[in-house]
Design an enzyme around this catalytic site. Structure first.
Site, PDB file in Angstrom:
ATOM      1  CB  ALA A  63      48.863  -6.611 -11.813  1.00  0.00           C
ATOM      2  N   GLY A 107      46.111 -11.658 -12.410  1.00  0.00           N
ATOM      3  CA  GLY A 107      46.988 -11.469 -11.300  1.00  0.00           C
ATOM      4  C   GLY A 107      45.705 -12.061 -10.827  1.00  0.00           C
ATOM      5  CD  GLU A 110      49.360 -14.523 -13.107  1.00  0.00           C
ATOM      6  OE1 GLU A 110      49.113 -13.406 -12.568  1.00  0.00           O
ATOM      7  OE2 GLU A 110      50.772 -14.953 -13.290  1.00  0.00           O
ATOM      8  CD  GLU A 130      48.029 -11.711 -17.878  1.00  0.00           C
ATOM      9  OE1 GLU A 130      46.879 -12.509 -18.392  1.00  0.00           O
ATOM     10  OE2 GLU A 130      47.293 -12.702 -16.334  1.00  0.00           O
TER      11      GLU A 130
HETATM   12  C1  3H9 Z   1      48.160  -8.617 -14.443  1.00  0.00           C
HETATM   13  O1  3H9 Z   1      47.172  -8.759 -13.728  1.00  0.00           O
HETATM   14  C2  3H9 Z   1      49.733  -9.336 -14.764  1.00  0.00           C
HETATM   15  C3  3H9 Z   1      49.559 -10.297 -13.599  1.00  0.00           C
HETATM   16  O2  3H9 Z   1      49.743 -11.516 -13.845  1.00  0.00           O
HETATM   17  C4  3H9 Z   1      50.607 -10.260 -12.637  1.00  0.00           C
HETATM   18  C5  3H9 Z   1      51.542  -9.104 -13.085  1.00  0.00           C
HETATM   19  C6  3H9 Z   1      53.100  -8.963 -12.461  1.00  0.00           C
HETATM   20  N1  3H9 Z   1      43.973  -1.664 -12.839  1.00  0.00           N
HETATM   21  O3  3H9 Z   1      36.643  -1.565 -17.971  1.00  0.00           O
HETATM   22  P1  3H9 Z   1      35.207  -0.976 -16.730  1.00  0.00           P
HETATM   23  C7  3H9 Z   1      39.536   0.104 -13.897  1.00  0.00           C
HETATM   24  S1  3H9 Z   1      47.677  -7.317 -15.812  1.00  0.00           S
HETATM   25  C8  3H9 Z   1      43.223  -1.080 -13.106  1.00  0.00           C
HETATM   26  O4  3H9 Z   1      35.025   0.690 -16.618  1.00  0.00           O
HETATM   27  P2  3H9 Z   1      33.307  -3.285 -16.440  1.00  0.00           P
HETATM   28  C9  3H9 Z   1      38.676   1.226 -15.293  1.00  0.00           C
HETATM   29  O5  3H9 Z   1      40.319   1.964 -16.157  1.00  0.00           O
HETATM   30  C10 3H9 Z   1      45.746  -7.392 -15.363  1.00  0.00           C
HETATM   31  N2  3H9 Z   1      42.345   0.053 -12.867  1.00  0.00           N
HETATM   32  O6  3H9 Z   1      34.046  -1.264 -15.240  1.00  0.00           O
HETATM   33  C11 3H9 Z   1      38.038   1.989 -14.448  1.00  0.00           C
HETATM   34  O7  3H9 Z   1      38.426   3.591 -14.493  1.00  0.00           O
HETATM   35  P3  3H9 Z   1      37.285   5.150 -14.327  1.00  0.00           P
HETATM   36  C12 3H9 Z   1      44.582  -7.711 -15.760  1.00  0.00           C
HETATM   37  C13 3H9 Z   1      41.695  -0.843 -13.994  1.00  0.00           C
HETATM   38  O8  3H9 Z   1      32.999  -2.847 -15.565  1.00  0.00           O
HETATM   39  C14 3H9 Z   1      37.107   1.748 -13.817  1.00  0.00           C
HETATM   40  O9  3H9 Z   1      38.027   0.515 -13.249  1.00  0.00           O
HETATM   41  N3  3H9 Z   1      43.489  -8.025 -15.268  1.00  0.00           N
HETATM   42  C15 3H9 Z   1      42.016  -2.219 -14.199  1.00  0.00           C
HETATM   43  O10 3H9 Z   1      33.217  -2.925 -17.595  1.00  0.00           O
HETATM   44  C16 3H9 Z   1      36.416   0.110 -14.078  1.00  0.00           C
HETATM   45  O11 3H9 Z   1      36.491  -0.225 -15.478  1.00  0.00           O
HETATM   46  C17 3H9 Z   1      42.587  -7.052 -16.610  1.00  0.00           C
HETATM   47  O12 3H9 Z   1      43.762  -7.133 -17.772  1.00  0.00           O
HETATM   48  C18 3H9 Z   1      42.662  -2.585 -13.606  1.00  0.00           C
HETATM   49  N4  3H9 Z   1      43.686  -4.153 -13.420  1.00  0.00           N
HETATM   50  O13 3H9 Z   1      34.859  -3.805 -16.050  1.00  0.00           O
HETATM   51  C19 3H9 Z   1      41.176  -7.051 -16.866  1.00  0.00           C
HETATM   52  N5  3H9 Z   1      40.694  -3.262 -14.286  1.00  0.00           N
HETATM   53  O14 3H9 Z   1      36.505   4.423 -13.454  1.00  0.00           O
HETATM   54  C20 3H9 Z   1      40.883  -5.307 -16.672  1.00  0.00           C
HETATM   55  C21 3H9 Z   1      39.289  -1.471 -14.421  1.00  0.00           C
HETATM   56  O15 3H9 Z   1      38.472   6.089 -13.646  1.00  0.00           O
HETATM   57  N6  3H9 Z   1      39.770  -4.899 -16.645  1.00  0.00           N
HETATM   58  N7  3H9 Z   1      39.783  -0.484 -14.441  1.00  0.00           N
HETATM   59  O16 3H9 Z   1      37.356   5.060 -16.128  1.00  0.00           O
HETATM   60  C22 3H9 Z   1      38.207  -5.427 -17.648  1.00  0.00           C
HETATM   61  O17 3H9 Z   1      38.795  -5.831 -18.098  1.00  0.00           O
HETATM   62  C23 3H9 Z   1      37.289  -4.569 -17.051  1.00  0.00           C
HETATM   63  O18 3H9 Z   1      38.216  -3.422 -16.488  1.00  0.00           O
HETATM   64  C24 3H9 Z   1      36.258  -4.958 -15.709  1.00  0.00           C
HETATM   65  C25 3H9 Z   1      35.232  -4.647 -15.249  1.00  0.00           C
HETATM   66  C26 3H9 Z   1      35.819  -6.805 -17.038  1.00  0.00           C
HETATM   67  C27 3H9 Z   1      37.531  -5.930 -14.710  1.00  0.00           C
END
Ligand code: 3H9
Length: 711
Positions: A63, A107, A110, A130
């Site tokens: 999400a 998500g 999911e 999450e």
């Molecule tokens: C969820 O899904 C809930 C569900 O159950 C549904 C509920 C109804 N959203 O980390 P990076 C941005 S909760 C918005 O440097 P990497 C991040 O801020 C979610 N923004 O890259 C950054 O922005 P900026 C569950 C996001 O390659 C840029 O993307 N998912 C999101 O080292 C690059 O990120 C997670 O918790 C997001 N979801 O790593 C995954 N994700 O460039 C969270 C990233 O402006 N994300 N951004 O600073 C991660 O773990 C890592 O970002 C990922 C990539 C491994 C994906």
């Protein structure tokens, strides 16, 4: 479709591509786009099935986390409602295959589990992370995952948040096939095979075989709860995630989803989730330095050197090895070098024993270390980390030598925790290549790297340090040069108060217990014993001439050091330690404290846990406000990221500055003023704290202003 989701056709197969860089989050427009694509496919008689794939570097990473704050602040009326979309996908009469590369997280997983089949690239990862944001899967993840992977695996993944690699995902049934080579082509082939078999598109919700029975599940949930209470002490989301998976085993699918939604909401609206989301974005924001453009070139580090093979130097060498960077490790004499190498070998051996590394990995890493007593090999390295004894003269001497032996482009970094980086740089002919890289003990475990920017440090050197921190698996926080920098300068205030509290009547265990229960990894006095009381003693002696007269100073730690009680390493400090290094309260210490307090005329009284927490944590906050005002730290969130990653501050409270915001800066300021009246000038509120409190603002508002100025 929308711009964020495209629908194309390859013969009789539709391809739905999500294009929402950088991570294809399910931002507004994405779920709608996927939903519209599914409806179009249903209606299109020329299409027999579909592949859902992510454009760019990843499948859907979850999400859009930015949306959560809009929901909890009321800025957005409705929650993120993904369940209807997932029903739509799962109910589609034509099979849909999720083709996963990069990360299918939250998500994203999911959505993939609502598809009828999942294929993955060998390097892909899937996970429900999450809980790291203080929430739980909210779109059926806790209901579908146990149906695919079994209860044990689902509990583990949902409660701990760690991802699994494609191979393991295949093994436990989350994905159906690993595709080597072209993912889309492989996914289409897989889909055609399924179509040829003529089977009805399987729905994950119908797969109940892996849900187990109450008898076999009970010990799984009990063990998971026990582990979560230990590993994630104080956090509510991991326990809620376990409850939600348990609901999957006892309730029909739809009811289970409703239970999950309730738990999701409770977590989302908690202070814990807001704090953890603040840290998620904070960890990424700390790498953004206003005067250093994003495209600043960074030095590629191919070889490194560490000077000093003591506890820190040896640990730092391991950090480089673990990242696959060859490292020259230098010591002044052979015995010290051998001690350092033995410590490294012992540390690795225990990692193998605990299953963290394989023997083969460790053997390869050890090969990367080249021990030396001289400076041979230094002319080839791209970076040096100096980790010698904490004394200015010695450091200057080492830097002058490094300046002579290292190539001009090499970065010369110091692991100093408190000394003036500009003075160290002045010993070289290249102060622009000198910078502080302060690691935290033990370096191979702690994630924080304090990057101290001297007045001459070049932008490229700062940018390279940040990039290197990431490569080393650290979170680098850039700070300015001042005595103790951010870490030790703030920590000194915290330690000071902890010691004043015992002088004023709290026992050693009362102080430690209050802060442990607040969520700190350890109490301050036990931490002092772990890092060695002699370190601070030596620094206090070195800087004694700088201390203003007439200011109250902690007295007991110096007395303990005079008695040779340096902490764990001498078997005694604030506590006594048994053979297994377990702390035992020591009546002797309480006697020394009472005696010292009496001699100094300090009145003793009972202190409760609330006051202990306020005195220590608000001391951090007040100093943090001074630091912000002096621009030693760029933003309040930098301090938060810093304290959570380097000082065991509980992540679910968001770090000290965020915590102060949640208490309310007005209240914090009132207490600080009160402490100033009762305890003296060291409690004078920082002007920034006063200003924000008077304006009814927060440190988050302060950061928002800085962000706005940057943009
Ligand atoms: C969820 O899904 C809930 C569900 O159950 C549904 C509920 C109804 N959203 O980390 P990076 C941005 S909760 C918005 O440097 P990497 C991040 O801020 C979610 N923004 O890259 C950054 O922005 P900026 C569950 C996001 O390659 C840029 O993307 N998912 C999101 O080292 C690059 O990120 C997670 O918790 C997001 N979801 O790593 C995954 N994700 O460039 C969270 C990233 O402006 N994300 N951004 O600073 C991660 O773990 C890592 O970002 C990922 C990539 C491994 C994906």
């Amino acid at each position: 479709m929308t711009e964020l989701v495209s629908l194309t056709k390859q013969g009789d197969v539709a391809v739905i591509t999500v294009n929402n860089p950088p991570v294809n989050a399910l931002s507004p427009g994405v779920p709608e786009g996927i939903g519209a694509a599914i409806q179009a496919i249903r209606k299109d008689d020329s299409v027999r099935g579909a592949v859902l794939i992510g454009g760019g570097r990843t499948f859907i990473a979850g999400a859009d986390i930015k949306e959560f704050a809009k929901i909890t602040s009321g800025q957005r009326e409705r929650g993120i409602e993904l369940l209807p979309l997932l029903d739509e996908i799962e109910g589609c009469p034509k099979p849909v295959v999720a083709a996963i590369h990069g990360t299918a997280f939250g998500g994203g997983l999911e959505v993939a589990m609502a598809c009828h089949y999942r294929v993955a690239a060998p390097s892909a990862q899937v996970g429900q992370p999450e809980v790291k944001l203080g929430i739980i899967p909210g779109a059926g993840g806790t209901q579908r995952l146990p149906r695919l992977a079994g209860v044990q695996k689902a509990v583990e993944m949902c409660a701990e948040g760690s991802p699994v690699r494609a191979e393991e995902a295949l093994r436990c049934g989350i994905v159906d096939r690993i595709i080597e080579g072209d993912l889309l082509a492989g996914a289409i082939l897989f889909l055609r095979d399924a179509l040829d078999r003529g089977e009805r598109p399987p729905r994950t919700r119908d797969k109940n075989e892996k849900l187990g029975d109450p008898e076999t599940n009970a010990p799984v949930f009990a063990a998971a709860r026990e582990a979560a209470r230990k590993k994630f002490r104080g956090m509510m989301a991991p326990l809620a995630a376990i409850d939600a998976v348990e609901a999957a085993t006892g309730l029909p699918f739809e009811e289970g989803c409703r239970r999950e939604a309730e738990l999701f909401r409770q977590c989302l609206f908690s202070e814990q989730s807001k704090a953890l989301i603040h840290l998620f974005f904070g960890e990424r924001e700390v790498a953004k330095i206003p005067d250093i453009p994003k495209d600043t070139p960074v030095l590629e580090v191919r070889k490194a050197a560490v000077v000093g093979a003591g506890t820190m130097g040896a640990g730092i060498a391991m950090v480089y090895c673990n990242a696959g960077i060859p490292v020259v490790l230098k010591e002044a004499d052979a015995a010290a070098l051998e001690r350092g190498l033995a410590a490294i070998r012992k540390n690795y051996a225990s990692s193998v024993k605990r299953g963290r590394f394989t023997g083969e990995f460790v053997a390869q890493r050890l090969e990367l270390i080249r021990p030396t007593l001289g400076y041979d090999g230094f002319s080839e390295v791209d970076i040096v980390v100096e980790a010698v004894f904490e004394g200015m003269e010695l450091k200057k001497q080492v830097f002058a030598e490094l300046d002579r032996v290292c190539k001009p482009a090499a970065i010369l970094s110091s692991n100093t925790s408190s000394l003036d980086i500009d003075a160290i740089a002045s010993a070289t002919s290249r102060p622009e290549r000198v910078i502080g890289h302060h690691f935290f003990a033990p370096p191979n475990v702690m994630r924080l790297l304090e990057i101290v920017r001297g007045k001459a440090s070049a932008g490229e050197v700062v940018a390279s340090s940040l990039a290197l921190a990431r490569r080393l698996g650290k979170v680098g926080v850039v700070v300015g040069n001042c005595r103790g920098f951010v870490g030790n300068r703030m920590y000194a205030q915290y330690q000071r108060e902890a010691q004043f509290l015992v002088e004023e009547g709290a026992s050693v265990t009362e102080v430690d217990a209050a802060l442990y229960n607040f969520g700190m990894a350890m109490g301050p006095l036990a931490t002092g014993d772990l890092s060695g009381l002699d370190v601070g003693w030596r620094i206090r002696k070195e800087f004694k001439h700088l201390e203003p007269e007439g200011v109250r100073r902690p007295l007991v730690a110096d007395r303990l050091c005079e008695m040779g009680r340096f902490g764990q390493k001498t078997g005694a400090g604030w506590y006594r330690y048994d053979e297994s290094r377990r702390p035992v309260p020591d009546p002797e210490v309480e006697r020394i404290i009472e005696e010292t307090a009496r001699a100094a005329g300090i009145e003793r009284r009972a202190l409760d846990a609330g006051e202990i927490v306020e005195r220590t944590i608000f001391a951090l906050v007040n100093e943090g406000a001074h630091i912000l005002q002096e621009r030693i730290a760029l933003r309040a969130v930098d301090i938060d990221v810093f304290y959570v990653n380097g000082y065991g501050s509980p992540a679910y409270r968001g770090g000290p500055m965020w915590y102060a915001d949640t208490v309310g800066l007005g209240k914090v300021c009132d207490r600080v003023r009160d402490f100033e009246r009762r305890h003296g000038a060291h409690w004078t509120p920082a002007p920034l704290l006063l200003r924000l409190a008077e304006a009814g603002k927060t440190f988050a508002d302060f950061d928002a202003q800085i962000r706005a100025a940057r943009e």
